[in-house]
Design a protein around this motif. Sequence first.
Motif: not given
Length: 228
Positions: A158-159, A165-166, A171-173
């Motif tokens: 996020r930084g 957010e999607q 990216r987290m997945a």
Amino acid sequence: MTGVQTCALPIFGLEQSTAQGIQGSLVVVSAPSGGGKTSLTRALLPWLAARGVAAEISVSYTTRAPRAGEIPGEHYHFITAEAFAQRVDAGDFLEHAEVFGRHYGTARDVTEARCAAGVDVILDIDWQGLRQVRLHREDVASVFILPPSVEVLAERLRGRGQDSEQVIADRMAAARAEMRHYDEYEHVIINDDFKVALEALGAIFLARRQRQRTQSQQHAELIKRLLG
């Protein structure tokens, strides 16, 4: 690919290592997006230089177009899809992969020449690339960088302030999928405190310089005299 330098970043300690006839190490460093791999490997070069170790970060070939601020030969070697395919057919790549429709590859001859010149070469590739490199080089070292927590990883993503957010969720997945392969690596570093993580990464490179084979090359005359 003959004559193309692997990296435009400074190469420190090269004169010392080349004169001593040391074989440089090939080291794969991987991490999920947001793991801090880029910052660590860039900081690693002057850290190693201060200790007399020549090192550089390999510059990959890619078929994607340059982004704003990217310099050909420094960030990537930009080539056409046709030229890339020709290099694949010729066996010019130590490893190569397709990511989101773009192709990336590591030059085999330049990488091996740099190691032979006593330079430690860092490959910024993922676990799939590591598997390919291992088919050609049994002595490749490998390091996986992990974040200290899922929350910190999300904060780092996020930084950047560039994604929705999607996109961050995607990216987290992808990061979780990448991190599931951490156990394919020899070394794992938790990037919580940057200075501690940098020293841990540097220690891996220094330790490889103390291997019996390397020391035998570097101190051949000394060992000969010691053994009588």
